[in-house]
Design a protein around this motif. Sequence first.
Motif, PDB file in Angstrom:
ATOM      1  N   LEU A   1       0.936  -1.313  -0.040  1.00 27.45           N
ATOM      2  CA  LEU A   1       0.076  -0.043   0.088  1.00 27.45           C
ATOM      3  C   LEU A   1       0.963   1.178  -0.110  1.00 27.45           C
ATOM      4  O   LEU A   1       0.224   2.356  -0.115  1.00 27.45           O
ATOM      5  CB  LEU A   1      -0.945   0.077   1.331  1.00 27.45           C
ATOM      6  N   GLY A   2       2.182   1.053  -0.028  1.00 25.78           N
ATOM      7  CA  GLY A   2       3.059   2.355  -0.006  1.00 25.78           C
ATOM      8  C   GLY A   2       3.363   2.950  -1.207  1.00 25.78           C
ATOM      9  O   GLY A   2       3.946   3.765  -1.578  1.00 25.78           O
ATOM     10  N   LEU A   3       2.757   2.276  -2.491  1.00 27.04           N
ATOM     11  CA  LEU A   3       3.250   2.631  -3.930  1.00 27.04           C
ATOM     12  C   LEU A   3       2.569   4.230  -4.127  1.00 27.04           C
ATOM     13  O   LEU A   3       2.959   4.884  -4.739  1.00 27.04           O
ATOM     14  CB  LEU A   3       2.288   1.875  -4.778  1.00 27.04           C
ATOM     15  N   GLU A   4       1.459   4.880  -3.152  1.00 27.25           N
ATOM     16  CA  GLU A   4       1.251   5.962  -3.340  1.00 27.25           C
ATOM     17  C   GLU A   4       2.317   7.167  -2.987  1.00 27.25           C
ATOM     18  O   GLU A   4       2.614   7.902  -3.645  1.00 27.25           O
ATOM     19  CB  GLU A   4       0.104   6.361  -2.364  1.00 27.25           C
ATOM     20  N   GLY A   5       2.904   6.650  -1.918  1.00 29.95           N
ATOM     21  CA  GLY A   5       4.214   7.504  -1.670  1.00 29.95           C
ATOM     22  C   GLY A   5       5.329   7.191  -2.626  1.00 29.95           C
ATOM     23  O   GLY A   5       6.084   8.368  -2.771  1.00 29.95           O
ATOM     24  N   THR A   6       5.352   6.003  -3.094  1.00 28.01           N
ATOM     25  CA  THR A   6       6.453   5.931  -4.114  1.00 28.01           C
ATOM     26  C   THR A   6       6.179   6.607  -5.579  1.00 28.01           C
ATOM     27  O   THR A   6       6.951   7.222  -6.050  1.00 28.01           O
ATOM     28  CB  THR A   6       6.551   4.463  -4.811  1.00 28.01           C
ATOM     29  N   LEU A   7       4.842   6.605  -5.623  1.00 27.28           N
ATOM     30  CA  LEU A   7       4.525   7.509  -7.176  1.00 27.28           C
ATOM     31  C   LEU A   7       4.781   8.882  -6.568  1.00 27.28           C
ATOM     32  O   LEU A   7       5.365   9.645  -7.582  1.00 27.28           O
ATOM     33  CB  LEU A   7       3.041   7.303  -7.206  1.00 27.28           C
ATOM     34  N   VAL A   8       4.306   9.407  -5.405  1.00 26.94           N
ATOM     35  CA  VAL A   8       4.779  10.852  -5.283  1.00 26.94           C
ATOM     36  C   VAL A   8       6.157  11.277  -5.371  1.00 26.94           C
ATOM     37  O   VAL A   8       6.757  11.965  -5.808  1.00 26.94           O
ATOM     38  CB  VAL A   8       4.078  11.610  -3.875  1.00 26.94           C
TER      39      VAL A   8
ATOM     40  N   GLU B   1       2.525  19.287  -4.573  1.00 24.89           N
ATOM     41  CA  GLU B   1       2.329  18.474  -3.487  1.00 24.89           C
ATOM     42  C   GLU B   1       0.932  17.635  -3.456  1.00 24.89           C
ATOM     43  O   GLU B   1       0.927  16.545  -2.946  1.00 24.89           O
ATOM     44  CB  GLU B   1       2.317  19.278  -2.020  1.00 24.89           C
ATOM     45  N   GLY B   2       0.052  18.059  -4.373  1.00 21.95           N
ATOM     46  CA  GLY B   2      -1.483  17.437  -4.519  1.00 21.95           C
ATOM     47  C   GLY B   2      -1.316  16.665  -5.752  1.00 21.95           C
ATOM     48  O   GLY B   2      -2.439  16.635  -6.430  1.00 21.95           O
ATOM     49  N   LEU B   3      -0.140  16.323  -6.526  1.00 26.61           N
ATOM     50  CA  LEU B   3      -0.134  15.942  -7.588  1.00 26.61           C
ATOM     51  C   LEU B   3      -0.898  14.442  -8.106  1.00 26.61           C
ATOM     52  O   LEU B   3      -1.612  14.214  -8.897  1.00 26.61           O
ATOM     53  CB  LEU B   3       1.410  15.747  -8.184  1.00 26.61           C
ATOM     54  N   SER B   4      -0.760  13.603  -7.042  1.00 28.18           N
ATOM     55  CA  SER B   4      -1.086  12.317  -7.413  1.00 28.18           C
ATOM     56  C   SER B   4      -2.676  11.942  -7.185  1.00 28.18           C
ATOM     57  O   SER B   4      -3.190  11.200  -8.012  1.00 28.18           O
ATOM     58  CB  SER B   4      -0.501  11.281  -6.296  1.00 28.18           C
ATOM     59  N   SER B   5      -3.267  12.698  -6.085  1.00 28.73           N
ATOM     60  CA  SER B   5      -4.647  12.138  -5.932  1.00 28.73           C
ATOM     61  C   SER B   5      -5.000  10.817  -5.723  1.00 28.73           C
ATOM     62  O   SER B   5      -6.097  10.314  -6.211  1.00 28.73           O
ATOM     63  CB  SER B   5      -5.571  12.871  -7.369  1.00 28.73           C
ATOM     64  N   GLY B   6      -4.367  10.225  -4.964  1.00 28.25           N
ATOM     65  CA  GLY B   6      -4.555   9.109  -4.479  1.00 28.25           C
ATOM     66  C   GLY B   6      -4.534   7.858  -5.705  1.00 28.25           C
ATOM     67  O   GLY B   6      -4.981   6.669  -5.497  1.00 28.25           O
TER      68      GLY B   6
END
Length: 309
Positions: A44-51, A222-227
Motif C-alpha cells: 500500500l506504499g505505492l502512493e508514496g512511491t508515486l509521489v 504536493e497534490g499531484l497524485s490524487s490517490g
Amino acid sequence: MATTDIGIWAVPLAMLAGAIRVSTPFLFVSLGECLTEKSGRINLGLEGTLVFGAMAAYAVSFHTHSPWLGTLCAGFAGAAFGALHGAICRLPRVNDIAIGIAMMLFGTGLAFFFGKPYIQPDAPHLPSLALGAWSSLPQVQAALQINPLFLIGIALAVVFAWALRRTRWGLIVRMCGDSAAATRAAGYSVDGVRLAVTALGGFMAGVGGAFLSLSYPGSWSEGLSSGQGMMAVALVIFARWHPLACIGAALLFGAAGAIGPALQSVGMTSGYYFFNAAPYLLTLVVLVAASSPRRNLKGVPAELSISRR
C-alpha cells in the motif's frame, strides 16, 4: 454549451485523449502492484512511491535537462522504496499492510520536504508522439498526442503476462504467491523473491510518478497524485491479477477521471466537477464487490491476506 468543429464528437474525443493520459500512471502503478501481489505481498506504499518518483523525476530533469534521465532516476528511487518495504517485511511479526501505510506517509513526506524548491521552476518535459498528424482537425491532433510511456506500459504488460506464464522466473513468483511452503521446499527464499519483486513493483510506480510531473499534468506540486497509488489495489483486483487486464482497468479508471475535464473542454462550466469523483466511486465499488463473501476472487494469490477467510 460551446460549439466545436466536430460537434458532439468533441466529448468522446476529449474522453479518449484524457483516458490515455490519465491511465498511464494507473497502468504503471497497477502493473507494479500486480507483480507484487503475485508474489504474495500487498504494498500500500505505492502512493508514496508515486509521489516521490514524481518529485525525483522533476528535480533530475530540471538539473540535467534530460526528462528521460529523470524518469530513470524516478524508477530507481521507486525500486529503493520497494526494496525498503520488502526488507522491513522480512522482520518477524511485521504486517505488510501496516508497513505499506507507513511507507506511503514516509514517501509523501520525503517528497514534500525535498520538493519545496521545485514547485516553481520549469523542468523539461517528456516528448510526445504526434500520431494525429494525418488529420487536419486540431482536436484529433491534440487527442492523439501520445506519450511514449503509455506505449511502453502496454509493451511491459505483454512482457509481464508472458513471463509470468512461460518463464522459470514467473513460475517462482506465482509459486511464492500461492504457497510459501512449496517455495521453500523447492529451495527458494520466499523473502528474497518477494523483496526482488516488490522492488520491481516500486520501480514501475516510480516511473508512473515521472509521467505525472513530466508529462500530464506536467508539473510538480504536493497534490499531484490524487490517490492514484492507493487506487492501484482496486485496479489489480478489478484486473483479476492479470497484467494484460491491467491495461483495460487502467483505461477504464483513466476514462472515469477524464469525464470532468472532457465536459469542461466543451464549455460545461457548471457541475462538471461532480464527475471528478468518478475514479474514487469506481474504486469504492470495486473494493466493496471484492469484500463480499459471495464474490469469487478468481486469480487471487493464496498467500494474500484478502484471500484468507
